[in-house]
Design a protein around this motif. Structure first.
Motif, PDB file in Angstrom:
ATOM      1  N   MET A   1       0.840  -1.188   0.000  1.00  0.00           N
ATOM      2  CA  MET A   1       0.000   0.000   0.000  1.00  0.00           C
ATOM      3  C   MET A   1       0.881   1.245   0.000  1.00  0.00           C
ATOM      4  O   MET A   1       1.865   1.309   0.734  1.00  0.00           O
ATOM      5  N   ILE A   2       0.502   2.188  -0.817  1.00  0.00           N
ATOM      6  CA  ILE A   2       1.185   3.470  -0.837  1.00  0.00           C
ATOM      7  C   ILE A   2       0.159   4.565  -0.550  1.00  0.00           C
ATOM      8  O   ILE A   2      -1.033   4.398  -0.808  1.00  0.00           O
ATOM      9  N   GLU A   3       0.644   5.659   0.013  1.00  0.00           N
ATOM     10  CA  GLU A   3      -0.225   6.784   0.322  1.00  0.00           C
ATOM     11  C   GLU A   3       0.123   7.946  -0.602  1.00  0.00           C
ATOM     12  O   GLU A   3       1.277   8.360  -0.668  1.00  0.00           O
ATOM     13  N   VAL A   4      -0.869   8.436  -1.323  1.00  0.00           N
ATOM     14  CA  VAL A   4      -0.691   9.528  -2.267  1.00  0.00           C
ATOM     15  C   VAL A   4      -1.496  10.718  -1.769  1.00  0.00           C
ATOM     16  O   VAL A   4      -2.642  10.569  -1.347  1.00  0.00           O
ATOM     17  N   THR A   5      -0.905  11.898  -1.806  1.00  0.00           N
ATOM     18  CA  THR A   5      -1.582  13.123  -1.401  1.00  0.00           C
ATOM     19  C   THR A   5      -2.003  13.885  -2.647  1.00  0.00           C
ATOM     20  O   THR A   5      -1.177  14.149  -3.523  1.00  0.00           O
ATOM     21  N   CYS A   6      -3.275  14.239  -2.725  1.00  0.00           N
ATOM     22  CA  CYS A   6      -3.803  14.995  -3.856  1.00  0.00           C
ATOM     23  C   CYS A   6      -4.219  16.370  -3.367  1.00  0.00           C
ATOM     24  O   CYS A   6      -5.022  16.495  -2.457  1.00  0.00           O
ATOM     25  N   ASN A   7      -3.676  17.405  -4.003  1.00  0.00           N
ATOM     26  CA  ASN A   7      -3.932  18.787  -3.616  1.00  0.00           C
ATOM     27  C   ASN A   7      -4.714  19.461  -4.734  1.00  0.00           C
ATOM     28  O   ASN A   7      -4.276  19.468  -5.883  1.00  0.00           O
ATOM     29  N   ASP A   8      -5.879  20.039  -4.410  1.00  0.00           N
ATOM     30  CA  ASP A   8      -6.682  20.692  -5.446  1.00  0.00           C
ATOM     31  C   ASP A   8      -6.378  22.180  -5.567  1.00  0.00           C
ATOM     32  O   ASP A   8      -6.999  22.869  -6.357  1.00  0.00           O
ATOM     33  N   ARG A   9      -5.422  22.678  -4.804  1.00  0.00           N
ATOM     34  CA  ARG A   9      -4.992  24.080  -4.832  1.00  0.00           C
ATOM     35  C   ARG A   9      -6.098  25.058  -4.461  1.00  0.00           C
ATOM     36  O   ARG A   9      -5.996  26.243  -4.699  1.00  0.00           O
ATOM     37  N   LEU A  10      -7.178  24.530  -3.878  1.00  0.00           N
ATOM     38  CA  LEU A  10      -8.250  25.379  -3.369  1.00  0.00           C
ATOM     39  C   LEU A  10      -8.322  25.289  -1.852  1.00  0.00           C
ATOM     40  O   LEU A  10      -9.290  25.726  -1.252  1.00  0.00           O
ATOM     41  N   GLY A  11      -7.313  24.680  -1.256  1.00  0.00           N
ATOM     42  CA  GLY A  11      -7.261  24.605   0.189  1.00  0.00           C
ATOM     43  C   GLY A  11      -7.491  23.237   0.772  1.00  0.00           C
ATOM     44  O   GLY A  11      -7.422  23.069   1.983  1.00  0.00           O
ATOM     45  N   SER A  12      -7.764  22.239  -0.059  1.00  0.00           N
ATOM     46  CA  SER A  12      -7.987  20.911   0.501  1.00  0.00           C
ATOM     47  C   SER A  12      -6.974  19.915  -0.052  1.00  0.00           C
ATOM     48  O   SER A  12      -6.662  19.918  -1.244  1.00  0.00           O
ATOM     49  N   LYS A  13      -6.472  19.093   0.842  1.00  0.00           N
ATOM     50  CA  LYS A  13      -5.572  18.008   0.479  1.00  0.00           C
ATOM     51  C   LYS A  13      -6.239  16.708   0.902  1.00  0.00           C
ATOM     52  O   LYS A  13      -6.790  16.613   1.987  1.00  0.00           O
ATOM     53  N   GLY A  65       4.012   8.603  -0.498  1.00  0.00           N
ATOM     54  CA  GLY A  65       4.274   9.971  -0.073  1.00  0.00           C
ATOM     55  C   GLY A  65       4.287  10.990  -1.199  1.00  0.00           C
ATOM     56  O   GLY A  65       4.464  12.180  -0.944  1.00  0.00           O
ATOM     57  N   ASP A  66       4.113  10.567  -2.443  1.00  0.00           N
ATOM     58  CA  ASP A  66       4.115  11.509  -3.553  1.00  0.00           C
ATOM     59  C   ASP A  66       2.855  12.366  -3.547  1.00  0.00           C
ATOM     60  O   ASP A  66       1.805  11.960  -3.069  1.00  0.00           O
ATOM     61  N   GLY A  67       2.963  13.539  -4.119  1.00  0.00           N
ATOM     62  CA  GLY A  67       1.835  14.450  -4.223  1.00  0.00           C
ATOM     63  C   GLY A  67       1.435  14.665  -5.666  1.00  0.00           C
ATOM     64  O   GLY A  67       2.291  14.789  -6.540  1.00  0.00           O
ATOM     65  N   LEU A  68       0.142  14.697  -5.907  1.00  0.00           N
ATOM     66  CA  LEU A  68      -0.395  14.946  -7.243  1.00  0.00           C
ATOM     67  C   LEU A  68      -1.304  16.170  -7.200  1.00  0.00           C
ATOM     68  O   LEU A  68      -1.858  16.499  -6.168  1.00  0.00           O
ATOM     69  N   GLU A  69      -1.437  16.802  -8.350  1.00  0.00           N
ATOM     70  CA  GLU A  69      -2.346  17.949  -8.464  1.00  0.00           C
ATOM     71  C   GLU A  69      -3.712  17.435  -8.903  1.00  0.00           C
ATOM     72  O   GLU A  69      -3.823  16.639  -9.817  1.00  0.00           O
ATOM     73  N   LEU A  70      -4.736  17.916  -8.240  1.00  0.00           N
ATOM     74  CA  LEU A  70      -6.109  17.467  -8.473  1.00  0.00           C
ATOM     75  C   LEU A  70      -6.892  18.625  -9.099  1.00  0.00           C
ATOM     76  O   LEU A  70      -6.949  19.698  -8.522  1.00  0.00           O
ATOM     77  N   TYR A  71      -7.437  18.377 -10.276  1.00  0.00           N
ATOM     78  CA  TYR A  71      -8.243  19.384 -10.969  1.00  0.00           C
ATOM     79  C   TYR A  71      -9.616  18.808 -11.268  1.00  0.00           C
ATOM     80  O   TYR A  71      -9.776  17.613 -11.446  1.00  0.00           O
ATOM     81  N   TYR A  72     -10.602  19.685 -11.355  1.00  0.00           N
ATOM     82  CA  TYR A  72     -11.973  19.294 -11.659  1.00  0.00           C
ATOM     83  C   TYR A  72     -12.336  19.758 -13.055  1.00  0.00           C
ATOM     84  O   TYR A  72     -12.170  20.934 -13.380  1.00  0.00           O
ATOM     85  N   ASN A  73     -12.798  18.848 -13.891  1.00  0.00           N
ATOM     86  CA  ASN A  73     -13.210  19.206 -15.263  1.00  0.00           C
ATOM     87  C   ASN A  73     -14.684  19.546 -15.290  1.00  0.00           C
ATOM     88  O   ASN A  73     -15.488  18.971 -14.685  1.00  0.00           O
TER      89      ASN A  73
END
Length: 73
Positions: A1-13, A65-73
């Motif tokens: 299992m790996i843990e990935v952090t997704c940041n939407d740049r609107l204040g929520s991770k 532990g990697d971080g990804l950028e989360l966008y909404y289409n």
């Protein structure tokens, strides 16, 4: 299992635990269950690389532990 952090740049991770052999589409389904947005409306990317749904996390070399950028289409 790996843990990935997704940041939407609107204040929520959002932190998500998935397997390395899961696809990006599987990660989007887990994310959609946590944040309440349809998986089809989610776009994951890192810098200028937009991740495709059918490719696994291992293929993209996404590790614990990697971080990804989360966008909404």
């Amino acid at each position: 299992m790996i843990e990935v952090t997704c940041n939407d740049r609107l204040g929520s991770k959002v932190r998500v635990k998935v397997n390395g052999d899961d696809t990006i589409g599987d990660l989007k389904k887990v994310l959609s269950a946590q944040i309440g947005i349809k998986a089809e409306k989610i776009r994951l990317q890192k810098s200028n690389i937009i991740y495709k749904d059918h490719i696994t996390l291992d293929d993209y070399e996404i590790h614990d532990g990697d971080g990804l950028e989360l966008y909404y289409n």
